[in-house]
Design a protein around this motif. Structure first.
Motif, PDB file in Angstrom:
ATOM      1  N   VAL A 175       0.854  -1.193   0.000  1.00 46.82           N
ATOM      2  CA  VAL A 175       0.000   0.000   0.000  1.00 46.82           C
ATOM      3  C   VAL A 175       0.887   1.239   0.000  1.00 46.82           C
ATOM      4  N   ALA A 176       0.737   2.078  -1.046  1.00 49.36           N
ATOM      5  CA  ALA A 176       1.730   3.111  -1.328  1.00 49.36           C
ATOM      6  C   ALA A 176       1.231   4.536  -1.165  1.00 49.36           C
ATOM      7  N   ASP A 177       2.087   5.328  -0.520  1.00 53.86           N
ATOM      8  CA  ASP A 177       1.956   6.784  -0.524  1.00 53.86           C
ATOM      9  C   ASP A 177       2.785   7.284  -1.710  1.00 53.86           C
ATOM     10  N   THR A 178       2.213   7.201  -2.891  1.00 57.40           N
ATOM     11  CA  THR A 178       2.945   7.363  -4.142  1.00 57.40           C
ATOM     12  C   THR A 178       3.621   8.718  -4.283  1.00 57.40           C
ATOM     13  N   ILE A 179       2.970   9.779  -3.789  1.00 58.99           N
ATOM     14  CA  ILE A 179       3.544  11.115  -3.975  1.00 58.99           C
ATOM     15  C   ILE A 179       4.097  11.697  -2.676  1.00 58.99           C
ATOM     16  N   GLY A 180       4.169  10.885  -1.643  1.00 69.61           N
ATOM     17  CA  GLY A 180       4.801  11.330  -0.400  1.00 69.61           C
ATOM     18  C   GLY A 180       4.072  12.451   0.305  1.00 69.61           C
ATOM     19  N   LEU A 181       2.752  12.406   0.297  1.00 66.14           N
ATOM     20  CA  LEU A 181       1.967  13.467   0.934  1.00 66.14           C
ATOM     21  C   LEU A 181       1.286  13.004   2.220  1.00 66.14           C
ATOM     22  N   ALA A 182       1.338  11.715   2.519  1.00 61.67           N
ATOM     23  CA  ALA A 182       0.681  11.206   3.729  1.00 61.67           C
ATOM     24  C   ALA A 182       1.374  11.738   4.981  1.00 61.67           C
ATOM     25  N   ASN A 183       0.623  11.773   6.081  1.00 63.59           N
ATOM     26  CA  ASN A 183       1.196  12.131   7.374  1.00 63.59           C
ATOM     27  C   ASN A 183       1.063  10.942   8.318  1.00 63.59           C
ATOM     28  N   PRO A 184       1.767  10.950   9.452  1.00 63.36           N
ATOM     29  CA  PRO A 184       1.767   9.777  10.335  1.00 63.36           C
ATOM     30  C   PRO A 184       0.382   9.389  10.850  1.00 63.36           C
ATOM     31  N   GLN A 185      -0.485  10.360  11.084  1.00 64.43           N
ATOM     32  CA  GLN A 185      -1.831  10.006  11.539  1.00 64.43           C
ATOM     33  C   GLN A 185      -2.577   9.231  10.458  1.00 64.43           C
ATOM     34  N   GLU A 186      -2.484   9.694   9.213  1.00 66.02           N
ATOM     35  CA  GLU A 186      -3.123   8.972   8.109  1.00 66.02           C
ATOM     36  C   GLU A 186      -2.533   7.579   7.961  1.00 66.02           C
ATOM     37  N   SER A 187      -1.221   7.477   8.088  1.00 67.52           N
ATOM     38  CA  SER A 187      -0.557   6.181   7.981  1.00 67.52           C
ATOM     39  C   SER A 187      -1.066   5.218   9.045  1.00 67.52           C
ATOM     40  N   HIS A 188      -1.075   5.672  10.287  1.00 63.80           N
ATOM     41  CA  HIS A 188      -1.484   4.794  11.384  1.00 63.80           C
ATOM     42  C   HIS A 188      -2.938   4.366  11.233  1.00 63.80           C
ATOM     43  N   GLU A 189      -3.789   5.299  10.849  1.00 66.39           N
ATOM     44  CA  GLU A 189      -5.219   4.977  10.743  1.00 66.39           C
ATOM     45  C   GLU A 189      -5.490   3.985   9.619  1.00 66.39           C
ATOM     46  N   LEU A 190      -4.915   4.218   8.444  1.00 66.37           N
ATOM     47  CA  LEU A 190      -5.189   3.323   7.321  1.00 66.37           C
ATOM     48  C   LEU A 190      -4.599   1.940   7.565  1.00 66.37           C
ATOM     49  N   PHE A 191      -3.359   1.882   8.021  1.00 64.33           N
ATOM     50  CA  PHE A 191      -2.743   0.560   8.212  1.00 64.33           C
ATOM     51  C   PHE A 191      -3.376  -0.193   9.382  1.00 64.33           C
ATOM     52  N   SER A 192      -3.856   0.517  10.386  1.00 61.82           N
ATOM     53  CA  SER A 192      -4.585  -0.154  11.470  1.00 61.82           C
ATOM     54  C   SER A 192      -5.853  -0.804  10.929  1.00 61.82           C
ATOM     55  N   GLN A 193      -6.570  -0.082  10.080  1.00 61.83           N
ATOM     56  CA  GLN A 193      -7.788  -0.644   9.482  1.00 61.83           C
ATOM     57  C   GLN A 193      -7.478  -1.840   8.589  1.00 61.83           C
ATOM     58  N   LEU A 194      -6.427  -1.712   7.801  1.00 64.96           N
ATOM     59  CA  LEU A 194      -6.062  -2.824   6.906  1.00 64.96           C
ATOM     60  C   LEU A 194      -5.664  -4.066   7.698  1.00 64.96           C
ATOM     61  N   LYS A 195      -4.920  -3.878   8.778  1.00 62.88           N
ATOM     62  CA  LYS A 195      -4.518  -5.027   9.605  1.00 62.88           C
ATOM     63  C   LYS A 195      -5.732  -5.702  10.238  1.00 62.88           C
ATOM     64  N   ARG A 196      -6.683  -4.912  10.673  1.00 61.99           N
ATOM     65  CA  ARG A 196      -7.892  -5.482  11.278  1.00 61.99           C
ATOM     66  C   ARG A 196      -8.719  -6.234  10.242  1.00 61.99           C
ATOM     67  N   GLN A 197      -8.842  -5.670   9.049  1.00 61.09           N
ATOM     68  CA  GLN A 197      -9.730  -6.248   8.050  1.00 61.09           C
ATOM     69  C   GLN A 197      -9.121  -7.440   7.328  1.00 61.09           C
ATOM     70  N   PHE A 198      -7.783  -7.449   7.183  1.00 65.33           N
ATOM     71  CA  PHE A 198      -7.130  -8.507   6.407  1.00 65.33           C
ATOM     72  C   PHE A 198      -6.008  -9.170   7.208  1.00 65.33           C
ATOM     73  N   PRO A 199      -6.335  -9.797   8.333  1.00 69.67           N
ATOM     74  CA  PRO A 199      -5.282 -10.374   9.176  1.00 69.67           C
ATOM     75  C   PRO A 199      -4.563 -11.546   8.533  1.00 69.67           C
ATOM     76  N   GLN A 200      -5.172 -12.162   7.530  1.00 66.42           N
ATOM     77  CA  GLN A 200      -4.581 -13.353   6.903  1.00 66.42           C
ATOM     78  C   GLN A 200      -3.677 -13.014   5.736  1.00 66.42           C
ATOM     79  N   VAL A 201      -3.573 -11.739   5.357  1.00 63.71           N
ATOM     80  CA  VAL A 201      -2.818 -11.327   4.176  1.00 63.71           C
ATOM     81  C   VAL A 201      -1.577 -10.546   4.598  1.00 63.71           C
TER      82      VAL A 201
END
Length: 299
Positions: A175-201
């Motif tokens: 999962v890519a921040d292609t243009i380098g505009l994300a901030n740490p809060q956005e990173s933590h929130e999105l990856f936390s959701q992805l880990k919860r939703q797709f624990p087997q991947v």
């Protein structure tokens, strides 16, 4: 007290993502020497090359020679945009493929002249067949946070796109921040959701350092439970289809940060610096990442 993983895996993308936008021609032998030196540093997973049209990405014209010449160590990905690319990669002896799509329609159309939905419709049967054939499939999700043409991306759009790939059986989501505009809060929130939703991947974080936020975003992803990170030795890279996107997070800076926090990567930094020094004379600009600059000044 934050809980950090004891280990993290670095997926080295320098030979492909790092060199794809390079203005100077990097010869095949120099690429192979770079790849071998990276392997000797302890890198176990690597994106070697891309089976794309040399008309659009001329640096990847030697993809077959790279796959044939690279020492078979660990997992090696090749990027494949379509059926022709997948077939060429399999014929060349590749065992793991990476497909890609942008969450943003505008980016996807600039990249491969298809909307996101059109790309997904094309990729679905290819992924299903690859999995039936026992191929490791990695799905690279571009513009997962922001798009150079559309602005901020709704996180749910990224999650929904990931869900489609998971339903088709992919082994990993990058999962890519292609243009380098994300901030740490956005990173933590999105990856936390992805880990919860797709624990087997398997889930990997892919950050570009356009605004010097990549390390902070990687740390936030680490706190969210991510232990796989794409990175590029020397900070090489940039996307030819994303205006303003600069290099990937530097492998050496990321590894140094992880090691200082007690997170082992299995990579020997001194040997990694040696690998970077091999490729530096063959690229257009001096490589000036934090840790590599310290290494050069130390010599």
């Amino acid at each position: 007290m934050f809980s950090l993983p004891k280990t993290a895996t670095i997926i080295e993308v320098g030979p492909r993502d790092g060199l794809q936008n390079e203005a100077r021609t990097v010869h095949t032998k120099d690429k192979l020497d770079f790849i071998e030196a990276l392997q000797q540093s302890g890198i176990q997973e690597m994106e070697l090359t891309s089976f794309v049209s040399p008309k659009w990405v001329p640096q990847m014209a030697d993809a077959r020679d790279i796959v044939a010449g690279a020492k078979k160590t660990g997992r090696q990905f090749v990027l494949t945009p379509n059926e022709r690319g997948i077939n060429s990669a399999m014929e060349a002896g590749a065992e793991s493929i990476a497909v890609f799509v942008g969450v943003s329609n505008s980016f996807n159309e600039k990249n491969i002249n298809k909307t996101t939905d059109q790309s997904m419709e094309t990729l679905k049967p290819l992924i299903i067949k690859a999995k039936q054939d026992g191929v490791f499939v990695r799905a690279c999700i571009s513009t997962a946070f922001h798009c150079p043409f559309e602005g901020k991306i709704d996180p749910q759009k990224t999650i929904d796109l990931c869900q489609q790939f998971v339903d088709w059986g992919v082994d990993e989501l990058s999962v890519a921040d292609t243009i380098g505009l994300a901030n740490p809060q956005e990173s933590h929130e999105l990856f936390s959701q992805l880990k919860r939703q797709f624990p087997q991947v398997l889930i990997a974080a892919h950050f570009h350092d356009t605004r010097r936020m990549a390390l902070a975003n990687a740390y936030a992803a680490l706190l969210a439970g991510i232990d796989r990170f794409d990175a590029s030795a020397g900070g090489l890279g940039g996307c030819p289809f994303a205006p303003g996107a600069t290099g990937n997070v530097a492998s050496e800076d990321l590894i140094h940060m992880f090691h200082r926090m007690g997170v082992d990567t299995g990579v020997d930094l001194d040997k990694l610096y040696e690998a970077i020094s091999l490729i530096e004379p063959h690229v257009s600009n001096p490589l000036q990442t934090g840790m590599y600059t310290l290494y050069k000044n130390r010599k």
